[in-house]
Design a protein around this motif. Structure first.
Motif, mmCIF file in Angstrom:
data_model
loop_
_atom_site.group_PDB
_atom_site.id
_atom_site.type_symbol
_atom_site.label_atom_id
_atom_site.label_comp_id
_atom_site.label_asym_id
_atom_site.label_seq_id
_atom_site.Cartn_x
_atom_site.Cartn_y
_atom_site.Cartn_z
ATOM 1 N N ASP A 75 52.482 28.331 32.546
ATOM 2 C CA ASP A 75 51.719 28.839 33.688
ATOM 3 C C ASP A 75 51.550 30.341 33.501
ATOM 4 O O ASP A 75 52.514 31.104 33.643
ATOM 5 C CB ASP A 75 52.444 28.552 35.012
ATOM 6 N N GLY A 76 50.348 30.776 33.192
ATOM 7 C CA GLY A 76 50.120 32.184 32.920
ATOM 8 C C GLY A 76 49.022 32.768 33.773
ATOM 9 O O GLY A 76 48.078 32.084 34.166
ATOM 10 N N ASN A 77 49.149 34.056 34.079
ATOM 11 C CA ASN A 77 48.133 34.788 34.835
ATOM 12 C C ASN A 77 47.390 35.703 33.870
ATOM 13 O O ASN A 77 47.873 36.784 33.525
ATOM 14 C CB ASN A 77 48.799 35.589 35.945
ATOM 15 N N LEU A 78 46.215 35.245 33.429
ATOM 16 C CA LEU A 78 45.397 36.046 32.522
ATOM 17 C C LEU A 78 44.247 36.716 33.259
ATOM 18 O O LEU A 78 43.260 37.123 32.653
ATOM 19 C CB LEU A 78 44.842 35.161 31.395
ATOM 20 N N GLY A 79 44.408 36.843 34.564
ATOM 21 C CA GLY A 79 43.350 37.433 35.372
ATOM 22 C C GLY A 79 42.285 36.410 35.689
ATOM 23 O O GLY A 79 42.157 35.383 35.011
ATOM 24 N N PRO A 80 41.483 36.657 36.732
ATOM 25 C CA PRO A 80 40.431 35.713 37.107
ATOM 26 C C PRO A 80 39.301 35.624 36.081
ATOM 27 O O PRO A 80 38.537 34.668 36.076
ATOM 28 C CB PRO A 80 39.922 36.273 38.446
ATOM 29 N N ARG A 81 39.214 36.611 35.207
ATOM 30 C CA ARG A 81 38.217 36.613 34.140
ATOM 31 C C ARG A 81 38.624 37.656 33.095
ATOM 32 O O ARG A 81 39.612 38.369 33.276
ATOM 33 C CB ARG A 81 36.802 36.891 34.684
ATOM 34 N N ASP A 93 41.828 47.152 34.627
ATOM 35 C CA ASP A 93 43.177 46.584 34.525
ATOM 36 C C ASP A 93 43.322 45.441 35.540
ATOM 37 O O ASP A 93 43.208 45.651 36.751
ATOM 38 C CB ASP A 93 44.206 47.682 34.806
ATOM 39 N N LYS A 94 43.584 44.226 35.036
ATOM 40 C CA LYS A 94 43.700 43.055 35.912
ATOM 41 C C LYS A 94 45.071 42.962 36.587
ATOM 42 O O LYS A 94 45.254 42.161 37.500
ATOM 43 C CB LYS A 94 43.453 41.766 35.109
ATOM 44 N N HIS A 95 46.035 43.775 36.144
ATOM 45 C CA HIS A 95 47.388 43.730 36.717
ATOM 46 C C HIS A 95 47.863 45.153 37.016
ATOM 47 O O HIS A 95 48.856 45.628 36.459
ATOM 48 C CB HIS A 95 48.350 43.048 35.748
ATOM 49 N N PRO A 96 47.169 45.865 37.910
ATOM 50 C CA PRO A 96 47.443 47.291 38.112
ATOM 51 C C PRO A 96 48.849 47.601 38.619
ATOM 52 O O PRO A 96 49.385 48.672 38.337
ATOM 53 C CB PRO A 96 46.375 47.717 39.131
ATOM 54 N N ASP A 97 49.456 46.688 39.372
ATOM 55 C CA ASP A 97 50.763 46.971 39.963
ATOM 56 C C ASP A 97 51.917 46.328 39.195
ATOM 57 O O ASP A 97 53.072 46.392 39.632
ATOM 58 C CB ASP A 97 50.794 46.475 41.423
ATOM 59 N N LEU A 98 51.636 45.717 38.073
ATOM 60 C CA LEU A 98 52.659 45.005 37.319
ATOM 61 C C LEU A 98 53.665 45.963 36.682
ATOM 62 O O LEU A 98 53.290 46.979 36.113
ATOM 63 C CB LEU A 98 52.000 44.164 36.210
#
Length: 540
Positions: free
Chosen positions: A275-281, A289-294
């Motif tokens: 299960d991975g979060n590669l951003g909505p696109r 940056d799709k994960h600015p707060d990571l």
């Protein structure tokens, strides 16, 4: 004269194959016959899309068989079992994609000749995406086109059907199809050469990064994730050391700038049950940056080497150690990854060798600032020919936000030290052009790092660190300062012939001068254009 032996058909070859590798090779050969009728840019999606559809169908059938067995053991009647078998919650609850009847491989294979295989495949891809939100916009619908050889496509579907990937209790569909997917990705990389760098990192390089970082649990991030190989290897590492059930102990975050590669990564993670979060696109990591707060526990990446064509904002808060040059993004990648690390986060990054010693365009000052901030934990010089996609010599940077003992962890206190490992003579040639690390190589390099850092695995194995001339050396920051903040391992490990060290320096200088020369050519062309325009005005 004896009669000539008849060449076996692909089906006959497949049925006589005795190992998974033989099956993979036969399928690759069959798929490769379609290459000429497909746009080269879409060929990977085309073949891997088929494999993915076969995977979701086989995984669905495995779950269906398990469910039928469970229901029968519970005394449910056959009439009632049929209703339960079509309950999508029984599948999604077991982390299996719901596959509508007309998208199931058995249905496609049975109806391909009467209804047209390309049409059925496009409809199946559409149906699977419609029923599974995680796959929306991911699967290719490019099979029912005039330029596709439908006869060869039908034969390929038959071959994939005959391979029967799933159904074995000891080798579930996920494992077997995952291996096939990786095999095909590797073959695509070999076939495409330099262009493959956008989606593929050699497996042994990924393994080395994972073995050193030991990402057992936490947030794992890759800002240039390609087809997702770093994540897959991290999951395999956890399975090998702690068992399949612990794969969910990591949370995966990634980003990819190329649409087709992003799709490959989404399929790759799904086929390995991650299960991975590669951003909505897809999107550019520097500008979108799709994960600015990571804040990640582990960062693993193989960004483009010496990337020139990138958008730079000089006021970006990520450039804490200096503004990276516009003609090379190496230090932009490094600083972006530092910005993503949590308080005790660690990172492993593949970069061109020039990043260890470059003094051009302020890179030397940025490297000095990062060293003085005690962010650099380890530098590894890699052997040549690990990468089919480039001839540029490469290295590994390992960064750490905290090199202290970290309280209860009881690690070795390595503040103010950097470990240098020279692995240039390691690895074995797997063919005429490609080298790979052996399992012994991986163990040797990783063990040296763990002994140096004093990790739990080193304590378990009773490992203690000591400098090994010609291979590894733990240098103080003062020693690094004396070397002008150049981080090339050959300068520190000792017992290296002067000629070799000089050759490495010369190679780096040549690479730097070549880049500068190209820059001068560009300026010359611009100047010539300006002069011609001015002369044109004078003539007028």
């Amino acid at each position: 004269m004896p009669p000539r032996k008849k060449k076996p058909t692909e089906q006959e070859e497949l049925f006589s194959a005795s190992t998974p590798k033989e099956i993979q090779a036969i399928l690759w050969k069959a798929a490769d016959k379609l290459r000429g009728s497909i746009d080269a840019a879409q060929y990977k999606e085309f073949v891997l899309g088929l494999i993915f559809l076969k995977y979701v169908s086989d995984a669905f059938e495995e779950r269906r068989n398990e469910l039928a067995k469970e229901l029968a053991e519970d005394g449910i009647s056959e009439d009632q079992i049929g209703d339960f078998l079509e309950d999508r919650d029984e599948y999604t609850g077991a982390h299996v994609f719901w596959v509508p009847e007309t998208a199931r491989w058995s249905w496609i294979a049975a109806n391909a000749k009467s209804q047209g295989v390309g049409k059925l495949l496009d409809e199946a891809m559409d149906a699977v995406m419609r029923e599974n939100a995680a796959l929306t916009g991911v699967l290719p619908k490019i099979f029912n086109r005039d330029n596709i050889d439908q006869k060869r496509l039908g034969e390929l579907v038959d071959l994939i059907s005959d391979a029967r990937f799933g159904g074995g209790e000891d080798r579930p569909a996920q494992d077997v199809l995952g291996e096939v997917y990786e095999y095909f990705l590797g073959n695509f990389a070999r076939a495409e050469g330099k262009r493959a760098g956008e989606f593929y990192t050699p497996r042994s390089v990924v393994q080395l990064i994972v073995e050193i970082l030991e990402p057992y649990e936490g947030r794992v991030y890759d800002p240039a994730c390609g087809s997702g190989g770093m994540f897959v290897q991290a999951a395999k590492f956890i399975e090998a050391h702690r068992g399949r059930g612990h794969k969910a102990d990591i949370s995966v975050y990634g980003q990819e700038n190329i649409e087709r590669t992003w799709r490959l990564a989404k399929m790759n993670l799904a086929i390995h049950g991650i299960d991975g979060n590669l951003g909505p696109r897809w999107g550019d990591t520097f500008t979108d940056d799709k994960h600015p707060d990571l804040r990640a526990d582990f960062v693993m990446a193989n960004p483009p080497f010496n990337f020139k064509d990138w958008d730079r904002d000089e006021g970006d808060p990520r450039w804490r150690y200096g503004v990276p040059p516009k003609n090379n993004a190496n230090y932009a990648w490094l600083q972006h990854m530092v910005s993503k690390l949590g308080e005790r986060g660690t990172a492993g990054i593949v970069l061109a060798n020039g990043s260890m010693s470059s003094q051009s365009s302020g890179e030397g000052e940025i490297r000095q600032s990062m060293v003085e901030a005690d962010l650099v934990a380890c530098m590894v010089a890699l052997p040549s020919q690990l990468f089919r996609t480039t001839q540029i010599p490469a290295c590994l940077w390992f960064l750490a936000k905290d090199k202290s003992p970290q309280g209860a962890k009881g690690l070795a206190d390595r503040r103010g030290e950097i470990l240098f490992i020279d692995a240039r003579e390691m690895g074995e040639m797997v063919d005429r052009t490609e080298r790979a690390f052996t399992s012994a190589d991986l163990a040797k390099i990783a063990s040296v790092y763990h002994a140096w850092r004093g990790t739990e695995s080193a304590k378990t194995e009773g490992l203690t660190y000591e400098n090994v001339p010609g291979f590894c050396f733990s240098a103080s920051l003062e020693t690094v300062r004396e070397h002008g903040y150049v981080l090339t391992p050959g300068r520190y490990v000792g017992a290296v012939e002067a000629e070799e060290e000089d050759a490495e320096d010369v190679a780096e200088r040549i690479a730097t001068l070549t880049e500068e020369l190209f820059g001068l050519f560009e300026k010359s062309a611009e100047l010539e254009k300006t002069v011609r325009e001015q002369l044109g005005r004078v003539d007028a």
